[in-house]
Enzyme design. Structure first.
Site, PDB file in Angstrom:
ATOM      1  N   SER A 155     -12.727 -11.559   1.978  1.00 54.39           N
ATOM      2  CA  SER A 155     -11.590 -12.247   1.374  1.00 54.39           C
ATOM      3  C   SER A 155     -11.695 -12.285  -0.156  1.00 54.39           C
ATOM      4  O   SER A 155     -11.630 -11.246  -0.799  1.00 54.39           O
ATOM      5  CB  SER A 155     -11.478 -13.653   1.971  1.00 54.39           C
ATOM      6  OG  SER A 155     -10.244 -14.238   1.666  1.00 54.39           O
ATOM      7  N   LYS A 157     -11.011  -8.094   4.900  1.00 52.87           N
ATOM      8  CA  LYS A 157      -9.938  -9.086   5.052  1.00 52.87           C
ATOM      9  C   LYS A 157      -9.023  -8.985   3.843  1.00 52.87           C
ATOM     10  O   LYS A 157      -9.346  -9.453   2.756  1.00 52.87           O
ATOM     11  CB  LYS A 157     -10.502 -10.503   5.165  1.00 52.87           C
ATOM     12  CG  LYS A 157      -9.433 -11.581   5.317  1.00 52.87           C
ATOM     13  CD  LYS A 157     -10.074 -12.956   5.446  1.00 52.87           C
ATOM     14  CE  LYS A 157      -9.008 -14.045   5.561  1.00 52.87           C
ATOM     15  NZ  LYS A 157      -8.233 -14.227   4.314  1.00 52.87           N
ATOM     16  N   GLN A 164      -4.033 -16.588   2.790  1.00 56.66           N
ATOM     17  CA  GLN A 164      -3.468 -17.737   3.492  1.00 56.66           C
ATOM     18  C   GLN A 164      -3.057 -18.836   2.508  1.00 56.66           C
ATOM     19  O   GLN A 164      -3.584 -18.918   1.404  1.00 56.66           O
ATOM     20  CB  GLN A 164      -4.470 -18.325   4.500  1.00 56.66           C
ATOM     21  CG  GLN A 164      -4.707 -17.474   5.727  1.00 56.66           C
ATOM     22  CD  GLN A 164      -5.473 -16.209   5.420  1.00 56.66           C
ATOM     23  OE1 GLN A 164      -6.487 -16.237   4.719  1.00 56.66           O
ATOM     24  NE2 GLN A 164      -4.991 -15.086   5.923  1.00 56.66           N
TER      25      GLN A 164
END
Length: 548
Positions: free
Chosen positions: A303, A328, A332
């Protein structure tokens, strides 16, 4: 804010700086507006609130999720089932407490007693006690085994379940029964907030600045700047940035730190739910690191860690050692609901500044070091960070070309047991035509037979005696010298080592006199079956033979 450049709808938009109000960066702003459920409402009001809550969640998902959501998913009877229907491992529905715990985990903040642990047969073994924690203050020590918490046995539990009995709300207490050696002790420990810095730093081997980032939390950018300035004062030759096992955090933090490496250049490409792409700039830090840099990555680098890694790699500002990152490439956002619960939803895709895909691809290393090889990628990076201090005399160094760049490996460092296996691994992966031995005047190509006997790189001036084969695990070695020696003069086994050829681990042993010209070496523990060992004896001891 500086001016923006917007091209056509289907082209890439380039923003000249990142807006702090941008929704994916607004997690802390959003959290300020969390509401609390009022438990004194009547049952009928709660039922109405429940229906309203479902509609609230339905609307948020429909309007914000990264791809259109079908009515069959939206029209289920619970928020949990709605989120489950997205079939997205990164979208979650949190209770208020779970949401708070999630945010705390990003900032390395926990509530408990302050220990690291591993499960053993009897319960929880304390592997480390955090400095200044309640556990340290009360007297719990590394190596203690917590066998019960508030009377609940911890034996046979998994780590998550065991930790749930030890952790707890701030201000509460837990009674622990602890086994220390053959004794049992009881401790009452008051839980409180434990803040573990997300950035730590130190100098390695006198010349390398090492910075470890464990998460991209709210204050990580500030901590990184602080540690970087402290290390710069020590004038390092190079830097190692460790992102192994860093699962991510805040996108804004990653972009802030990226400015130290790539300057005020595009650091990320964002694609929203409408397919529109925007590139955002890293923070302007005034200057960038101008020394060689190595990034450490592995399969758990994810991420926000991949945002930083991809940006640095796009601009060729570092080499990467380790394994391909998690992959990833979706971001979000946290959405608070009126009862205090929280929806964490995937709202956009992100790519490297140059548009390279991260989702399910990751960032690949320049020099792969797989964990199953039992080689520490940090040890590899330390060896790559060597630097001879003389422009002509290169004795004591080996030069290796990796990815088109030359690295000078300090053989004194390579000889120790923490770097031995890493050195062997580097040599095994390098092209034989790209490895050179340092001499008094220059570099010379490493002889072919060195690659079959790595110790020749490390102990090229030592005379090799007959190989010892089929040695039993409890073997006692007898060394015959060509002159009398007083065993007391071989203080602390100075000048003699028994070395595991694979790992570089030194076996502890006792030295005894057999007669005036013979000594015996007896390992204190059995040698590892099937392993090759070297016995290294300095020429000042004048060995003649080693008896098998």
């Amino acid at each position: 804010m500086k001016s923006k450049i917007h091209i056509t709808k289907n082209e890439l938009r380039i923003d000249r700086t990142y807006p702090k109000s941008y929704k994916s960066f607004s997690i802390f702003t959003v959290l300020f507006f969390l509401a609390f459920f009022i438990s004194s409402f009547s049952l009928n009001v709660q039922a109405a609130e429940s229906s309203a809550l479902l509609n609230e969640a339905r609307s948020i998902i429909k309007e914000n999720y990264v791809t259109p959501v079908s009515d069959s998913v939206l029209n289920v009877s619970s928020i949990a089932d709605m989120v489950k229907g997205l079939n997205d491992p990164y979208s979650q529905y949190f209770s208020q407490k779970e949401g708070k715990d999630f945010i705390n985990s990003i900032d390395n903040k926990m509530y408990g007693i302050g220990i690291y642990m591993e499960m053993v047969e009897e319960g929880v073994k304390v592997t480390e006690v955090i400095e200044g924690s309640p556990a340290e203050n009360i007297g719990i020590l590394k190596g203690d085994i917590v066998v019960s918490a508030d009377g609940q046995s911890l034996a046979g539990l998994d780590s998550t379940k065991a930790a749930s009995y030890i952790k707890g709300e701030e201000g509460t207490s837990v009674t622990l029964k602890v086994k220390r050696g053959d004794s049992f002790l009881n401790f009452s420990v008051r839980r409180r907030a434990i803040n573990i810095p997300t950035v730590t730093a130190k100098m390695l081997n006198g010349n390398t600045a090492y910075i470890d980032i464990t998460s991209f939390g709210e204050d990580t950018g500030e901590l990184f700047t602080q540690k970087l300035e402290e290390l710069r004062m020590k004038n390092p030759d190079n830097y190692i940035i460790d992102l192994r096992n860093n699962g991510g955090g805040y996108m804004l933090t990653a972009m802030d730190i990226a400015g130290n490496f790539i300057g005020e250049n595009p650091a990320i490409t964002i694609e929203d739910r409408d397919g529109q792409k925007t590139r955002y700039l890293a923070a302007d830090k005034g200057s960038t690191i101008d020394k060689p840099i190595i990034f450490l990555i592995n399969q758990y680098t994810a991420s926000a860690s991949e945002i930083l890694s991809a940006a640095v790699k796009d601009y060729k500002k570092a080499i990467f050692v380790g394994t391909t990152t998690y992959g990833k490439g979706v971001a979000q956002q946290m959405f608070p609901l009126s009862d205090g619960s929280i929806l964490k939803l995937t709202v956009e895709n992100f790519y490297s500044p140059m548009g390279n895909t991260i989702q399910k691809v990751g960032v690949s290393p320049d020099f792969e070091v797989k964990e199953e090889n039992n080689v520490d990628s940090l040890a590899v990076a330390e060896l790559f960070s060597g630097k001879s201090r003389n422009n002509v005399d290169k004795r004591g160094f080996v030069k290796v070309n990796v990815g088109g760049s030359d690295y000078e490996i300090d053989l004194n460092l390579a000889k120790d047991e923490n770097h031995w296996a890493a050195f062997k691994y580097i040599i095994s992966k390098a092209s034989k035509d790209s490895v050179y031995i340092g001499t008094e005047n220059s570099w010379v190509k490493a002889p072919a037979d060195y690659f079959d006997n790595t110790y020749k790189f490390l102990y090229g001036k030592y005379k090799s005696l007959d190989t010892l084969k089929d040695v039993p695990e409890n073997k006692m070695f007898t060394i015959t010298l060509n002159k009398s020696v007083n065993v007391d003069t071989i203080k602390d086994n100075a000048g003699i080592e028994i070395i595991n050829a694979e790992t570089g681990e030194r076996a502890a042993f006792e030295v005894k006199a057999v007669d005036d010209k013979k000594i015996s070496l007896t390992p204190k523990e059995n040698l590892t079956k099937g392993q090759t060992y070297y016995i290294k004896i300095k020429d000042t001891i004048k060995p003649f033979t080693v008896k098998n």
